[in-house]
Motif scaffolding. Structure first.
Motif, PDB file in Angstrom:
ATOM      1  N   SER A   2       0.826  -1.195   0.000  1.00  0.00           N
ATOM      2  CA  SER A   2       0.000   0.000   0.000  1.00  0.00           C
ATOM      3  C   SER A   2       0.862   1.247   0.000  1.00  0.00           C
ATOM      4  O   SER A   2       1.810   1.370   0.758  1.00  0.00           O
ATOM      5  CB  SER A   2      -0.907  -0.006   1.228  1.00  0.00           C
ATOM      6  N   VAL A   4      -0.428   4.213   0.701  1.00  0.00           N
ATOM      7  CA  VAL A   4      -0.956   5.039   1.789  1.00  0.00           C
ATOM      8  C   VAL A   4      -1.173   4.116   2.978  1.00  0.00           C
ATOM      9  O   VAL A   4      -2.263   3.637   3.224  1.00  0.00           O
ATOM     10  CB  VAL A   4      -2.277   5.735   1.371  1.00  0.00           C
ATOM     11  N   HIS A   7      -3.708   4.442   6.406  1.00  0.00           N
ATOM     12  CA  HIS A   7      -5.154   4.244   6.324  1.00  0.00           C
ATOM     13  C   HIS A   7      -5.512   2.816   6.699  1.00  0.00           C
ATOM     14  O   HIS A   7      -4.762   1.886   6.449  1.00  0.00           O
ATOM     15  CB  HIS A   7      -5.656   4.547   4.914  1.00  0.00           C
ATOM     16  N   HIS A  68     -13.500   1.918   0.572  1.00  0.00           N
ATOM     17  CA  HIS A  68     -12.307   2.741   0.363  1.00  0.00           C
ATOM     18  C   HIS A  68     -12.676   4.077  -0.286  1.00  0.00           C
ATOM     19  O   HIS A  68     -12.189   5.128   0.137  1.00  0.00           O
ATOM     20  CB  HIS A  68     -11.303   1.981  -0.511  1.00  0.00           C
ATOM     21  N   HIS A  72     -11.827   7.065   2.191  1.00  0.00           N
ATOM     22  CA  HIS A  72     -10.490   7.584   1.935  1.00  0.00           C
ATOM     23  C   HIS A  72     -10.446   8.521   0.727  1.00  0.00           C
ATOM     24  O   HIS A  72      -9.863   9.590   0.805  1.00  0.00           O
ATOM     25  CB  HIS A  72      -9.487   6.446   1.724  1.00  0.00           C
ATOM     26  N   VAL A  73     -11.046   8.098  -0.369  1.00  0.00           N
ATOM     27  CA  VAL A  73     -10.906   8.860  -1.602  1.00  0.00           C
ATOM     28  C   VAL A  73     -11.648  10.191  -1.543  1.00  0.00           C
ATOM     29  O   VAL A  73     -11.106  11.211  -1.956  1.00  0.00           O
ATOM     30  CB  VAL A  73     -11.355   8.022  -2.820  1.00  0.00           C
ATOM     31  N   ALA A  76      -9.540  12.760   0.169  1.00  0.00           N
ATOM     32  CA  ALA A  76      -8.117  12.802  -0.189  1.00  0.00           C
ATOM     33  C   ALA A  76      -7.632  14.219  -0.479  1.00  0.00           C
ATOM     34  O   ALA A  76      -6.536  14.596  -0.074  1.00  0.00           O
ATOM     35  CB  ALA A  76      -7.852  11.896  -1.387  1.00  0.00           C
ATOM     36  N   ASP A  81      -3.464  14.091  -0.130  1.00  0.00           N
ATOM     37  CA  ASP A  81      -2.834  12.886  -0.698  1.00  0.00           C
ATOM     38  C   ASP A  81      -3.621  12.325  -1.885  1.00  0.00           C
ATOM     39  O   ASP A  81      -3.558  11.140  -2.173  1.00  0.00           O
ATOM     40  CB  ASP A  81      -2.628  11.824   0.380  1.00  0.00           C
ATOM     41  N   THR A  84      -1.516  10.457  -4.555  1.00  0.00           N
ATOM     42  CA  THR A  84      -1.079   9.151  -4.065  1.00  0.00           C
ATOM     43  C   THR A  84      -2.224   8.147  -4.114  1.00  0.00           C
ATOM     44  O   THR A  84      -2.045   7.000  -4.541  1.00  0.00           O
ATOM     45  CB  THR A  84      -0.539   9.264  -2.626  1.00  0.00           C
ATOM     46  N   LEU A  85      -3.422   8.568  -3.707  1.00  0.00           N
ATOM     47  CA  LEU A  85      -4.569   7.670  -3.723  1.00  0.00           C
ATOM     48  C   LEU A  85      -4.964   7.298  -5.145  1.00  0.00           C
ATOM     49  O   LEU A  85      -5.333   6.151  -5.408  1.00  0.00           O
ATOM     50  CB  LEU A  85      -5.752   8.286  -2.983  1.00  0.00           C
ATOM     51  N   GLU A  88      -2.506   4.731  -6.280  1.00  0.00           N
ATOM     52  CA  GLU A  88      -2.782   3.474  -5.595  1.00  0.00           C
ATOM     53  C   GLU A  88      -3.982   2.764  -6.214  1.00  0.00           C
ATOM     54  O   GLU A  88      -3.940   1.557  -6.478  1.00  0.00           O
ATOM     55  CB  GLU A  88      -3.034   3.768  -4.121  1.00  0.00           C
ATOM     56  N   LEU A  89      -5.055   3.500  -6.463  1.00  0.00           N
ATOM     57  CA  LEU A  89      -6.252   2.898  -7.067  1.00  0.00           C
ATOM     58  C   LEU A  89      -5.979   2.407  -8.480  1.00  0.00           C
ATOM     59  O   LEU A  89      -6.465   1.344  -8.874  1.00  0.00           O
ATOM     60  CB  LEU A  89      -7.410   3.886  -7.064  1.00  0.00           C
TER      61      LEU A  89
END
Length: 96
Positions: A2, A4, A7, A68, A72-73, A76, A81, A84-85, A88-89
């Motif tokens: 991950s 991030v 989280h 998620h 989180h998103v 963001a 971030d 970064t997210l 990551e996705l």
């Protein structure tokens, strides 16, 4: 791995239990497929069981992805971030 890491998984107890039940079902299906392969199974029967496992895993994946996105998103940009997210996705979604 991950990107991030601070989280954590945010799942309501009902959703977490549903995911747990589905994964236990997947485990049972996989064990059943392994037993089938010890004998002389009909290929279509094996394929049906594999498809059932894939469907159950997809459902769990959708549930975790939805969580998620919600937890989180959507926040963001406020945390700073977002890039970064997104990265990551994109990494995760290439496997879907």
């Amino acid at each position: 791995m991950s990107l991030v890491q601070e989280h954590t998984l945010h799942l309501e107890p009902r959703v977490r239990e549903d995911a747990r039940r589905r994964l236990l079902s997947v485990k049972g299906h996989v064990e059943g497929i392994l037993k089938m392969l010890e004998g002389e199974p009909y290929c279509v029967d094996v394929l049906k069981q594999i498809k059932a496992v894939q469907g159950a895993l997809d459902k769990v994946g959708d549930t975790v992805l939805q969580s998620h996105l919600r937890h989180h998103v959507v926040s963001a940009a406020q945390r700073g971030d977002a890039d970064t997210l997104v990265e990551e996705l994109m990494e995760v979604l290439k496997y879907r």
